[in-house]
Structure formats: C-alpha cells, structure tokens
Design a protein around this motif. Sequence first.
Motif, PDB file in Angstrom:
ATOM      1  N   ARG A 121     -10.422   7.108   4.195  1.00 14.97           N
ATOM      2  CA  ARG A 121     -10.889   7.049   2.807  1.00 14.97           C
ATOM      3  C   ARG A 121     -12.399   7.264   2.704  1.00 14.97           C
ATOM      4  NH1 ARG A 121      -8.416   6.067  -2.468  1.00 14.97           N
ATOM      5  NH2 ARG A 121     -10.245   6.211  -3.831  1.00 14.97           N
ATOM      6  N   ALA A 122     -13.142   6.625   3.592  1.00 12.99           N
ATOM      7  CA  ALA A 122     -14.602   6.549   3.413  1.00 12.99           C
ATOM      8  C   ALA A 122     -15.392   7.446   4.345  1.00 12.99           C
ATOM      9  CB  ALA A 122     -15.052   5.095   3.601  1.00 12.99           C
ATOM     10  N   GLY A 123     -14.749   8.037   5.347  1.00 12.17           N
ATOM     11  CA  GLY A 123     -15.499   8.789   6.338  1.00 12.17           C
ATOM     12  C   GLY A 123     -15.887   7.899   7.506  1.00 12.17           C
TER      13      GLY A 123
ATOM     14  N   MET B  52       0.831  -1.203   0.000  1.00 11.86           N
ATOM     15  CA  MET B  52       0.000   0.000   0.000  1.00 11.86           C
ATOM     16  C   MET B  52       0.870   1.260   0.000  1.00 11.86           C
ATOM     17  SD  MET B  52      -2.614   1.361   2.961  1.00 11.86           S
ATOM     18  CE  MET B  52      -1.206   1.634   4.058  1.00 11.86           C
ATOM     19  N   ASN B  53       1.866   1.322   0.882  1.00 15.95           N
ATOM     20  CA  ASN B  53       2.714   2.505   0.970  1.00 15.95           C
ATOM     21  C   ASN B  53       3.584   2.675  -0.268  1.00 15.95           C
ATOM     22  OD1 ASN B  53       1.901   3.559   3.504  1.00 15.95           O
ATOM     23  ND2 ASN B  53       3.017   1.937   4.538  1.00 15.95           N
ATOM     24  N   ALA B  54       4.027   1.565  -0.873  1.00 13.56           N
ATOM     25  CA  ALA B  54       4.811   1.664  -2.109  1.00 13.56           C
ATOM     26  C   ALA B  54       3.960   2.264  -3.228  1.00 13.56           C
ATOM     27  CB  ALA B  54       5.330   0.281  -2.500  1.00 13.56           C
ATOM     28  N   LEU B  55       2.692   1.868  -3.299  1.00 10.39           N
ATOM     29  CA  LEU B  55       1.792   2.436  -4.310  1.00 10.39           C
ATOM     30  C   LEU B  55       1.545   3.926  -4.053  1.00 10.39           C
ATOM     31  CD1 LEU B  55      -0.758  -0.510  -4.529  1.00 10.39           C
ATOM     32  CD2 LEU B  55       0.684   0.297  -6.409  1.00 10.39           C
ATOM     33  N   LYS B  56       1.413   4.307  -2.788  1.00 15.68           N
ATOM     34  CA  LYS B  56       1.214   5.717  -2.457  1.00 15.68           C
ATOM     35  C   LYS B  56       2.422   6.555  -2.865  1.00 15.68           C
ATOM     36  CE  LYS B  56      -2.017   5.549   1.438  1.00 15.68           C
ATOM     37  NZ  LYS B  56      -2.205   5.867   2.875  1.00 15.68           N
ATOM     38  N   ARG B  57       3.624   5.989  -2.688  1.00 14.23           N
ATOM     39  CA  ARG B  57       4.841   6.744  -2.999  1.00 14.23           C
ATOM     40  C   ARG B  57       5.075   6.884  -4.500  1.00 14.23           C
ATOM     41  NH1 ARG B  57       7.052   3.381   1.016  1.00 14.23           N
ATOM     42  NH2 ARG B  57       7.976   2.080  -0.611  1.00 14.23           N
TER      43      ARG B  57
ATOM     44  N   VAL C  74      -5.019   3.715 -10.433  1.00 13.08           N
ATOM     45  CA  VAL C  74      -6.450   3.420 -10.506  1.00 13.08           C
ATOM     46  C   VAL C  74      -6.624   1.949 -10.180  1.00 13.08           C
ATOM     47  CG1 VAL C  74      -8.506   3.355 -11.954  1.00 13.08           C
ATOM     48  CG2 VAL C  74      -6.816   5.180 -12.273  1.00 13.08           C
ATOM     49  N   ALA C  75      -7.290   1.661  -9.067  1.00  8.69           N
ATOM     50  CA  ALA C  75      -7.495   0.277  -8.647  1.00  8.69           C
ATOM     51  C   ALA C  75      -8.822  -0.238  -9.176  1.00  8.69           C
ATOM     52  CB  ALA C  75      -7.465   0.177  -7.122  1.00  8.69           C
ATOM     53  N   SER C  76      -8.798  -1.460  -9.687  1.00  2.34           N
ATOM     54  CA  SER C  76     -10.019  -2.122 -10.152  1.00  2.34           C
ATOM     55  C   SER C  76     -10.145  -3.446  -9.418  1.00  2.34           C
ATOM     56  CB  SER C  76      -9.948  -2.381 -11.668  1.00  2.34           C
ATOM     57  OG  SER C  76      -9.905  -1.168 -12.386  1.00  2.34           O
TER      58      SER C  76
ATOM     59  N   ASP D 198      -5.643   6.363  -6.278  1.00  4.76           N
ATOM     60  CA  ASP D 198      -6.294   7.661  -6.465  1.00  4.76           C
ATOM     61  C   ASP D 198      -7.764   7.488  -6.827  1.00  4.76           C
ATOM     62  OD1 ASP D 198      -3.865   9.459  -6.299  1.00  4.76           O
ATOM     63  OD2 ASP D 198      -3.240   8.120  -7.900  1.00  4.76           O
ATOM     64  N   GLU D 199      -8.084   6.355  -7.408  1.00  4.34           N
ATOM     65  CA  GLU D 199      -9.460   6.050  -7.772  1.00  4.34           C
ATOM     66  C   GLU D 199      -9.668   4.544  -7.615  1.00  4.34           C
ATOM     67  OE1 GLU D 199     -12.418   6.215 -11.703  1.00  4.34           O
ATOM     68  OE2 GLU D 199     -10.475   7.244 -11.721  1.00  4.34           O
ATOM     69  N   ILE D 200     -10.825   4.164  -7.073  1.00  2.00           N
ATOM     70  CA  ILE D 200     -11.135   2.748  -6.868  1.00  2.00           C
ATOM     71  C   ILE D 200     -12.395   2.413  -7.641  1.00  2.00           C
ATOM     72  CG2 ILE D 200     -11.637   0.928  -5.204  1.00  2.00           C
ATOM     73  CD1 ILE D 200     -10.246   2.601  -3.077  1.00  2.00           C
ATOM     74  N   GLN D 201     -12.293   1.427  -8.535  1.00  2.00           N
ATOM     75  CA  GLN D 201     -13.428   0.987  -9.334  1.00  2.00           C
ATOM     76  C   GLN D 201     -13.787  -0.446  -8.945  1.00  2.00           C
ATOM     77  OE1 GLN D 201     -11.890   1.343 -13.297  1.00  2.00           O
ATOM     78  NE2 GLN D 201     -12.014   3.576 -13.338  1.00  2.00           N
ATOM     79  N   MET D 202     -15.071  -0.726  -8.916  1.00  7.50           N
ATOM     80  CA  MET D 202     -15.555  -2.074  -8.642  1.00  7.50           C
ATOM     81  C   MET D 202     -16.069  -2.679  -9.938  1.00  7.50           C
ATOM     82  SD  MET D 202     -15.153  -2.592  -5.355  1.00  7.50           S
ATOM     83  CE  MET D 202     -16.174  -4.043  -5.091  1.00  7.50           C
TER      84      MET D 202
END
Length: 444
Positions: free
Chosen positions: A155-157, A78-83, A89-91, A108-112
């Motif tokens: 992320r979600a509140g 997760m942290n490597a992807l953030k850096r 864009v995650a699917s 940056d964006e999450i798609q289902m």
Amino acid sequence: MTTPQTVRPAAAELVQWYRMETATTGSSAEVFIYGGIGSWYGVDATQFVADLADLDVQEIQLRVNSPGGSVYDGVAIMNALKRHKAKVVASVDGLAASAASFIIMAADEIQMGPGAEVMIHDAWSYAGGNAEQLIDEAAHLDRISNSIAGLYASRAGGTSEEWRDAMKAESWYSAEEAVTAGLADSITGSKSEGTVDAFTEVARFQHAGRTKAPAPWMPPGPHPANRAAPSPVSAVVQEAADWLNTTKSRAGLPPGTEKLAATLANEPHTPDAPQPASNTTEEKGPDDMSATVIKGLREQIGIPAEASLTDSEILAALAEALAEQAEPVAPVVAAPAAGTVVLDEAAYQDLQAKAAEGSAARKEQLAAARTNLVEDAVNDGRIPPARREHWVNALESDPGMEATLAGMAKGLVPLAPAGYTGGVDESSAEDTTYSKIFNTPKES
C-alpha cells in the motif's frame, strides 16, 4: 443520507464490536468497527463477513476506531472488504491499531480524521508448552508478521523488511504522519467520535498513543500518489544503460561504448528529489539530465564540445548510435586445441552409429570364437558334450578359462564305445542286455 436502518441487530448475549447501516436509498452503507475485533471481544469475523455480503450497495463508508484484536479475524475482514463490489472508503475516526491497521488496507481510499492515529506492531499471542512448542509458536508469529508487513509495503511503498522493522518497534503514526508514510491518503472530516484514551486495551501496548511514542519509521521518497513518473530524458538514459548491460552480458560491449557504459552505470539518471506530502496533486516538470551524463553522451556519440544541441537533438543522436551498435555481433568461436578434430553434428551421429555397429559385430565374433573353442575341446575328448553350454558361459564371464580349457589332456572323454559293439539297445531280452554290459549272464 437519511435515518439509518440497522442491517442486523446485535446479539443480546455477545458484545457487538461492529454495526452496519444502510441508507433508505440502498445505494450506500456505513460499517462501523468500534471496539476490539474477534470472538475474544464478542462476535467473531464469521458474522461480520456474512452481514457484509448482505450489503447490496455501491459504496461503503468504513469507520474505524479500534485497538485491533484477532489477526485471522482481521485478515478475513480485510479480504471480505476487498471482494465486495462496492467502493470502500475507510475513515479512521479515532484509532486503527494492530489488526485494525491492516483492515483499512483493503479500502480504495483511506481518510484520517483530525487527531486520529494508526499503530502497527509485530503479531503476538499468549502461549504455553514445552520448548519445541514455544519455538513453533515463535516461528508462527514470525511468519504472520512478515505477511502483515507485506500488506503495508504493497500500500505505502518501501520493502516488507523495512515495514517489519517498523512493526517490531511498535510505530505510532499521527494523522499527518500516516498520510506522509502512505498508510492513508488524506486528512478530512470533523472531530473524531472516539479517542485513543477511550480504549483500556491500549495499556497492553508498548506505548500509550502517539504522544508517548517516538517518531515512526517513514518509507523513503514521497507518498506513492505524489511520486512523479520518470521524465522522458531519464527514461531514455535508463533504456540506453539497460541496452548496454544486455549487450555486454550477451557478447561483450560494442567497440567504443565502454566509457558510455561506465558513465551510465555510475549515474544512469538523476533520481527524483523527495517531495513533501500533500493532499493536492501538483504538476511536476521533467528532471534535468546531469552534466556528467550529458558530457559522456556527447563524447561517445561524437558531438563536439562546442556544438550547441537541444536535448531532443542529443536524444536523436543517441538513438541513431544505439541502432548502429545493435547490429548482430558475430559470435566468437575459440580455435580448437592442437590435435582436436571438430565434427559437425551429422558426422558425429554417423560416427556413433558406426561405432555401435562395430561393437555388435565384435560381440558376435567373440561369441563365435568361444563356441569354436568349446567344440574343439569336445572333439578332442577334453570335455564331454553335455558340458558345452557350461564352458561357453565360463569363457564369456572369465576369458582366463581359455588357458584352463587348452591345458586339459585330449582323450579324457571316450569318443567311441569300447568292448561290445552292438550297443545295448539292440537286444530286448533282459539277460542279453545284462551280459552285454557285464560280460556275464544275469543270475536268476
């Protein structure tokens, strides 16, 4: 995208639960996490992070179909992807469960994908040992779970505590529910490449997929992306309430604002009504100010009930009233109690300095008096001269010794030599000296 090129082939002796492919143009890449995550299932996160760092691209399409795995490997990924400099864009193609569910939080964006699911649960492990070791392991798992809950909340509140409760219940979210809960942003794409049933590891969870699980917990209010900003009216009313609270805590409510403060404290503004989840952005109009607040504002500002004013005019009157009330309030100083003398700082410091000088002078006076008492005792023959310092110290440590010294008889110590008056040092002859002391010649 043209024919993919594999960045690095999978090691023959290990199961490769991920792969990375770049387009021939080199501007984008696809990263697939398909399988259990971590060294328990094959290669560990070290190799993943190294391969990810080699991707010199502007966009990464992260495709996930995983039951999870090692918590710490998941956190490292997760942290490597953030850096990474690329837009991620995650699917979710099939399942993002356990560690995979928070890996996608880095995107940056999450798609289902249609039919895809997300599952969150408390961290768990296999452990053995004595009671103290097991207690430590439980505390360790509790700490890890709290950290993961914070990722979902960011992320979600909602709060970390609410998400932790959802984790304890092992919550399964369908594609639609994941978007509504804020764990994903949209539903898109074609039919998923993998399905939940493809993983035998799912059997270790409490529920075998969303269809077997109860409805998951949802954070209150709409999806963060769809929450409307406060309307101008609500913002002004809240500002008025904040100002009154600050004034109250500082110097008491200004005269005539008590009723308004009570009204604002009970109903500062009309909360936003929950909005249904949607993948499209809708323009939202301002909230209406409640009748209770309007009535309270008119009364406190002094607007007659029959006067017809627009919201802008009411706000202008409120701003004028607040500006008048914001003038500095003189601090209330309590009157000193009877018999109390009030000094300013300079006078107090001067008084302290003089008291210190007086104390030093008094110490010198007492020392001189003790020295005089001892000298009188030496001169009266009450104590020998060699005991001066002893008696000075005794009087300083115990003033009661003054009475003891005064009670000594005078003349106890001879003040002048008796008998031969010449002094023993006047004769250098040994016999003479002996005869002076003992009145007889020294025998040879």
